[in-house]
Design a protein around this motif. Structure first.
Motif, PDB file in Angstrom:
ATOM      1  N   VAL A 326       0.648  -1.251  -0.047  1.00  0.00           N
ATOM      2  CA  VAL A 326       0.118  -0.156  -0.037  1.00  0.00           C
ATOM      3  C   VAL A 326       0.924   1.279   0.023  1.00  0.00           C
ATOM      4  CG1 VAL A 326      -1.725   1.337   1.444  1.00  0.00           C
ATOM      5  CG2 VAL A 326      -2.075  -1.114   1.090  1.00  0.00           C
ATOM      6  N   SER A 327       1.988   1.246   0.789  1.00  0.00           N
ATOM      7  CA  SER A 327       2.725   2.514   0.967  1.00  0.00           C
ATOM      8  C   SER A 327       3.526   2.762  -0.316  1.00  0.00           C
ATOM      9  CB  SER A 327       3.872   2.198   2.033  1.00  0.00           C
ATOM     10  OG  SER A 327       3.149   2.052   3.129  1.00  0.00           O
ATOM     11  N   LEU A 328       4.024   1.463  -1.086  1.00  0.00           N
ATOM     12  CA  LEU A 328       4.918   1.463  -2.280  1.00  0.00           C
ATOM     13  C   LEU A 328       4.008   2.069  -3.249  1.00  0.00           C
ATOM     14  CD1 LEU A 328       7.568   0.745  -2.913  1.00  0.00           C
ATOM     15  CD2 LEU A 328       6.833  -1.350  -4.095  1.00  0.00           C
ATOM     16  N   VAL A 329       2.647   1.686  -3.323  1.00  0.00           N
ATOM     17  CA  VAL A 329       1.537   2.316  -4.489  1.00  0.00           C
ATOM     18  C   VAL A 329       0.995   3.679  -4.453  1.00  0.00           C
ATOM     19  CG1 VAL A 329      -0.335   1.659  -5.717  1.00  0.00           C
ATOM     20  CG2 VAL A 329       1.316  -0.105  -5.248  1.00  0.00           C
ATOM     21  N   SER A 330       0.359   3.839  -3.012  1.00  0.00           N
ATOM     22  CA  SER A 330      -0.489   4.924  -2.802  1.00  0.00           C
ATOM     23  C   SER A 330       0.287   6.051  -2.616  1.00  0.00           C
ATOM     24  CB  SER A 330      -1.200   4.616  -1.606  1.00  0.00           C
ATOM     25  OG  SER A 330      -0.262   4.314  -0.213  1.00  0.00           O
ATOM     26  N   PHE A 331       1.497   6.278  -1.886  1.00  0.00           N
ATOM     27  CA  PHE A 331       2.201   7.357  -1.548  1.00  0.00           C
ATOM     28  C   PHE A 331       2.742   8.178  -3.084  1.00  0.00           C
ATOM     29  CE2 PHE A 331       5.931   9.653  -0.427  1.00  0.00           C
ATOM     30  CZ  PHE A 331       5.678  10.553   0.458  1.00  0.00           C
ATOM     31  N   PRO A 332       3.425   7.340  -3.645  1.00  0.00           N
ATOM     32  CA  PRO A 332       3.901   8.219  -5.167  1.00  0.00           C
ATOM     33  C   PRO A 332       2.780   8.567  -5.748  1.00  0.00           C
ATOM     34  CG  PRO A 332       4.603   6.065  -5.039  1.00  0.00           C
ATOM     35  CD  PRO A 332       3.965   6.031  -3.740  1.00  0.00           C
ATOM     36  N   LEU A 333       1.845   7.957  -6.074  1.00  0.00           N
ATOM     37  CA  LEU A 333       0.557   7.959  -6.799  1.00  0.00           C
ATOM     38  C   LEU A 333      -0.087   9.403  -6.331  1.00  0.00           C
ATOM     39  CD1 LEU A 333      -0.767   4.523  -8.122  1.00  0.00           C
ATOM     40  CD2 LEU A 333       0.535   6.346  -9.378  1.00  0.00           C
ATOM     41  N   LEU A 476      -2.061   8.449   8.315  1.00  0.00           N
ATOM     42  CA  LEU A 476      -3.585   8.474   9.013  1.00  0.00           C
ATOM     43  C   LEU A 476      -4.353   7.526   7.772  1.00  0.00           C
ATOM     44  CD1 LEU A 476      -4.398  11.969  10.003  1.00  0.00           C
ATOM     45  CD2 LEU A 476      -3.932  10.041  11.439  1.00  0.00           C
ATOM     46  N   GLY A 477      -3.971   7.783   6.553  1.00  0.00           N
ATOM     47  CA  GLY A 477      -4.652   6.899   5.582  1.00  0.00           C
ATOM     48  C   GLY A 477      -4.157   5.409   5.743  1.00  0.00           C
ATOM     49  N   LEU A 478      -2.763   5.307   6.148  1.00  0.00           N
ATOM     50  CA  LEU A 478      -2.176   3.984   6.231  1.00  0.00           C
ATOM     51  C   LEU A 478      -3.038   3.231   7.340  1.00  0.00           C
ATOM     52  CD1 LEU A 478       1.312   4.221   5.554  1.00  0.00           C
ATOM     53  CD2 LEU A 478      -0.275   3.245   4.094  1.00  0.00           C
ATOM     54  N   GLY A 479      -3.124   4.009   8.378  1.00  0.00           N
ATOM     55  CA  GLY A 479      -3.990   3.654   9.505  1.00  0.00           C
ATOM     56  C   GLY A 479      -5.403   3.151   9.366  1.00  0.00           C
ATOM     57  N   ARG A 480      -5.977   3.599   8.254  1.00  0.00           N
ATOM     58  CA  ARG A 480      -7.516   3.379   8.115  1.00  0.00           C
ATOM     59  C   ARG A 480      -7.306   1.983   7.289  1.00  0.00           C
ATOM     60  NH1 ARG A 480     -11.726   5.826   3.897  1.00  0.00           N
ATOM     61  NH2 ARG A 480     -13.393   4.103   3.990  1.00  0.00           N
ATOM     62  N   ALA A 481      -6.330   1.772   6.239  1.00  0.00           N
ATOM     63  CA  ALA A 481      -5.970   0.865   5.649  1.00  0.00           C
ATOM     64  C   ALA A 481      -5.642  -0.487   6.290  1.00  0.00           C
ATOM     65  CB  ALA A 481      -4.828   0.936   4.515  1.00  0.00           C
ATOM     66  N   VAL A 482      -4.917  -0.391   7.420  1.00  0.00           N
ATOM     67  CA  VAL A 482      -4.602  -1.668   8.214  1.00  0.00           C
ATOM     68  C   VAL A 482      -5.751  -2.004   8.924  1.00  0.00           C
ATOM     69  CG1 VAL A 482      -4.042  -0.411  10.409  1.00  0.00           C
ATOM     70  CG2 VAL A 482      -2.735  -2.412   9.740  1.00  0.00           C
ATOM     71  N   GLY A 483      -6.827  -1.507   9.337  1.00  0.00           N
ATOM     72  CA  GLY A 483      -8.254  -1.827   9.948  1.00  0.00           C
ATOM     73  C   GLY A 483      -9.248  -2.202   8.930  1.00  0.00           C
ATOM     74  N   GLU A 484      -8.954  -2.249   7.713  1.00  0.00           N
ATOM     75  CA  GLU A 484     -10.148  -2.484   6.709  1.00  0.00           C
ATOM     76  C   GLU A 484     -10.363  -3.992   6.545  1.00  0.00           C
ATOM     77  OE1 GLU A 484     -12.494  -0.626   5.471  1.00  0.00           O
ATOM     78  OE2 GLU A 484     -11.960   1.332   6.075  1.00  0.00           O
ATOM     79  N   LEU A 539      -5.641  -2.631  17.578  1.00  0.00           N
ATOM     80  CA  LEU A 539      -5.784  -1.189  17.927  1.00  0.00           C
ATOM     81  C   LEU A 539      -4.436  -0.694  18.419  1.00  0.00           C
ATOM     82  CD1 LEU A 539      -9.070  -1.265  20.395  1.00  0.00           C
ATOM     83  CD2 LEU A 539      -8.737  -0.155  18.334  1.00  0.00           C
ATOM     84  N   ILE A 540      -3.668  -1.435  18.996  1.00  0.00           N
ATOM     85  CA  ILE A 540      -2.397  -1.087  19.271  1.00  0.00           C
ATOM     86  C   ILE A 540      -1.390  -0.675  18.090  1.00  0.00           C
ATOM     87  CG2 ILE A 540       0.074  -1.852  20.214  1.00  0.00           C
ATOM     88  CD1 ILE A 540      -1.515  -3.329  22.234  1.00  0.00           C
ATOM     89  N   ALA A 541      -1.596  -1.534  17.199  1.00  0.00           N
ATOM     90  CA  ALA A 541      -1.132  -1.130  15.550  1.00  0.00           C
ATOM     91  C   ALA A 541      -1.441   0.223  15.022  1.00  0.00           C
ATOM     92  CB  ALA A 541      -1.248  -2.223  14.875  1.00  0.00           C
ATOM     93  N   MET A 542      -2.738   0.298  15.186  1.00  0.00           N
ATOM     94  CA  MET A 542      -3.406   1.568  14.441  1.00  0.00           C
ATOM     95  C   MET A 542      -3.020   2.886  15.529  1.00  0.00           C
ATOM     96  SD  MET A 542      -7.158   0.072  13.455  1.00  0.00           S
ATOM     97  CE  MET A 542      -7.560   1.761  12.762  1.00  0.00           C
ATOM     98  N   LEU A 543      -3.137   2.665  16.758  1.00  0.00           N
ATOM     99  CA  LEU A 543      -2.741   3.840  17.478  1.00  0.00           C
ATOM    100  C   LEU A 543      -1.201   4.253  17.457  1.00  0.00           C
ATOM    101  CD1 LEU A 543      -4.396   2.940  20.766  1.00  0.00           C
ATOM    102  CD2 LEU A 543      -5.079   4.619  19.391  1.00  0.00           C
ATOM    103  N   ALA A 544      -0.202   3.089  17.276  1.00  0.00           N
ATOM    104  CA  ALA A 544       1.185   3.396  16.753  1.00  0.00           C
ATOM    105  C   ALA A 544       1.427   4.172  15.809  1.00  0.00           C
ATOM    106  CB  ALA A 544       1.818   2.210  16.917  1.00  0.00           C
ATOM    107  N   MET A 545       0.540   3.898  14.675  1.00  0.00           N
ATOM    108  CA  MET A 545       0.824   4.653  13.365  1.00  0.00           C
ATOM    109  C   MET A 545       0.086   5.894  13.611  1.00  0.00           C
ATOM    110  SD  MET A 545      -0.478   1.733  10.664  1.00  0.00           S
ATOM    111  CE  MET A 545       0.061   2.630   9.265  1.00  0.00           C
ATOM    112  N   ASN A 546      -0.816   6.303  14.204  1.00  0.00           N
ATOM    113  CA  ASN A 546      -1.614   7.661  14.609  1.00  0.00           C
ATOM    114  C   ASN A 546      -0.841   8.266  15.230  1.00  0.00           C
ATOM    115  OD1 ASN A 546      -3.688   6.815  12.812  1.00  0.00           O
ATOM    116  ND2 ASN A 546      -5.341   6.337  14.637  1.00  0.00           N
ATOM    117  N   SER A 547       0.083   7.864  16.509  1.00  0.00           N
ATOM    118  CA  SER A 547       0.799   8.643  17.268  1.00  0.00           C
ATOM    119  C   SER A 547       1.795   9.097  16.354  1.00  0.00           C
ATOM    120  CB  SER A 547       1.246   7.736  18.236  1.00  0.00           C
ATOM    121  OG  SER A 547       2.002   6.635  17.706  1.00  0.00           O
TER     122      SER A 547
END
Length: 560
Positions: A326-333, A476-484, A539-547
């Motif tokens: 996701v990072s490799l595709v979504s960030f540059p695009l 924040l976008g990656l934080g949403r993706a990891v929980g979908e 939740l720990i993974a998402m909170l770590a990314m959001n932090s």
């Protein structure tokens, strides 16, 4: 003007202005906020109680940790809050950096333990590092080389270096262990980053060089220490570079440049020391702790249809690999689209229509992106990408040639990553547009006035200024993706899968695994014990990314 007793009078444009109405409105908002916080807190406590089961511990266990951990932490925190709020912030930042760095290091370690062979990683690292160093040295040399000549030499060097990977780099370089491979690769990057940080903060090249050498040496030693202590020779260098080195640099900077705040470092000492002392005393006194489902066995265990044997490790590895795609595709695009729409696209009707539709796409349900991913990547590209299409091959009497079919199979990591990339692309584009739009136009005009081109202005003025907002929106976008879950269901992700070994493997991500536990295996033991434990890990993974996003935003806001 309204009086404090509730009287009101006519005001032009506002009608009747009353202090009583404003007070009622303020407390109504406060009540709504408190209701939301209390409801969310009660839900999280309910889930945590099922996952950890704190009331199953011995009373002596609580007494030990209250004496060694809770009481000292509260006392130090109260003292710092009364004396210096900045010092308290320093202590909280230190312990936060350590925790978040440890979480990210654990996630990355899973990739190198089970997916990527460390020696092959080292070979490709060298293959990329040597040409990059050569290109940087060539650009800084006194030789006057045209841009096309510099580009050609760099491309040839990259190609030759990559070609040597399978034929000689591993034989030419003697690397005794996998841990040493990780130490040299991660340690060299951390040493360069640490050198840059020290050079900026201390403004001394000698000190920066010494710091870089110490970081590299500590990382190399950590591979040996990790093998002896059970952390692992592969995981220890990653943990050192992502958690211990940043914390060490932050502490050194605090002691050197902000000595009035170094008292705040007592907070992490109280937390870490109290936790270790409590664990030691509990073990010596043989007090039983909570009978928690959220333990090391659950985090490192394999998937199973039996609650007692269920683990989340394959799903954790799958989520890490998905986030890499996701990072490799979504960030540059996403960033590229935002830069074009804000800096290059003409202000016409078509551009406004595109911008409006991007905003609308951000609100499309995630299941729609899952259906799109299944239709495009699985159904259309699943048989393979035609190198020579049938319409051309058949008239020539040739067989159509297809490649990458296995990558686009149902439920693979690549398909899941691409589907989640479609989901968060609008979020990244919008947040990046807002960050670019926030750059004052006067800065652009000043750059043009100095003779800079459009590209030079975007690269040297706009993007550096907008980068904090861009990075925050991306995280924040990656934080949403990891929980979908919905896109993974649509593309055929596995209910139970082993640890993925390649990007062609079928994925079992954390939200998908939790969904299966709550649905397919909805026994009371799964629903009341295993599912809450999985939710806490997610939740720990998402909170770590959001932090990380919050810390970056606060840092750059202070600098701005």
């Amino acid at each position: 003007m309204a009086t404090d007793t509730g009287e009101y009078e006519k005001t032009s444009g506002f009608g009747q202005v009353s202090q009583t109405t404003g007070t009622i409105f303020k407390y109504a908002l406060l009540a709504a906020t408190l209701v939301g916080i209390i409801a969310l807190g009660a839900l999280l406590l309910y889930v945590a109680n099922d996952a950890i089961q704190p009331f199953t511990a011995d009373p002596g266990w609580y007494l030990v940790f209250f004496t060694t951990f809770v009481l000292p932490t509260v006392a130090v925190g109260w003292y710092l809050n009364r004396t210096s709020g900045v010092a308290l912030s320093t202590g909280v930042t230190t312990i936060g950096m350590l925790l978040v760095g440890t979480i990210f290091a654990a996630g990355i370690s899973t990739v190198f333990i089970d997916v990527v062979y460390p020696l092959m990683w080292f070979a490709y690292f060298v293959a990329f590092a040597v040409p990059i160093a050569f290109a940087i040295g060539l650009s800084r040399s006194d030789f006057e080389i045209p841009f096309l000549g510099w580009l050609g030499i760099t491309v040839i060097t990259f190609g030759a270096s990559l070609a040597l990977v399978p034929y000689g780099i591993l034989r030419l370089l003697y690397i005794p262990t996998n841990g040493m491979s990780m130490a040299l690769t991660f340690g060299s990057v951390a040493a360069l980053a640490g050198r840059s940080y020290v050079s900026k903060r201390w403004d001394e090249e000698r000190t920066a060089n010494i710091a870089a050498g110490i970081i590299l040496l500590v990382t190399i030693l950590s591979s040996f220490v990790g093998g002896l202590t059970g952390i692992g020779a592969v995981a220890a260098p990653i943990l050192t570079t992502m958690a211990l080195v940043p914390v060490g640099l932050y502490v050194a900077d605090t002691v050197t440049h902000r000595p009035e705040n170094k008292v705040g470092l007592a907070l992490p000492v109280a937390i870490i020391g109290g936790a270790l002392l409590g664990a030691f005393l509990v073990d010596v006194l043989s007090f039983a702790g909570p009978q928690s489902w959220l333990d090391w066995g659950f985090v490192t265990g394999n998937s199973s249809s039996t609650a007692a044997d269920a683990g989340l490790y394959p799903a954790i590895v799958g989520s890490v690999l998905l986030m890499f795609v996701v990072s490799l595709v979504s960030f540059p695009l996403g960033v590229g689209a935002a830069v074009y729409l804000e800096e290059y696209a003409p202000d016409n009707k078509l551009t406004r229509i595109i911008t409006i539709n991007v905003s609308n796409l951000a609100g499309v349900p995630s299941v729609v992106y899952g259906l799109l991913g299944a239709g495009v990547f699985v159904t259309y590209l699943g048989p393979g990408i035609p190198v020579l299409p049938p319409a051309i091959a058949n008239p020539l009497g040739l067989s159509p040639v297809y490649v990458a079919g296995s990558l686009f199979g149902s439920g693979t990591i690549v398909v899941g990553g691409l589907a989640l990339s479609l989901l968060i692309l609008p979020i990244i584009i919008i947040s990046s547009q807002e960050a670019i739009r926030a750059v004052p136009n006067d800065m652009r005009q000043a750059s043009y006035g100095m003779g800079a081109t459009k590209w030079q202005t975007v690269r040297n003025v706009v993007l550096p200024r907008a980068f904090p907002g861009i990075l925050t929106g991306t995280i924040l976008g990656l934080g949403r993706a990891v929980g979908e879950t919905a896109p993974l269901i649509m593309i055929g992700a596995a209910n139970i899968a082993p640890v993925p070994r390649t990007f062609e493997s079928v994925v079992a991500a954390m939200p998908m695994q939790i969904y299966v536990w709550a649905g397919t295996f909805a026994t009371p033991e799964f629903f009341e014990r295993v599912v809450p434990a999985g939710v806490i890990v997610l939740l720990i993974a998402m909170l770590a990314m959001n932090s990380v996003a919050i810390a970056l935003r606060n840092k750059y806001q202070k600098e701005g």
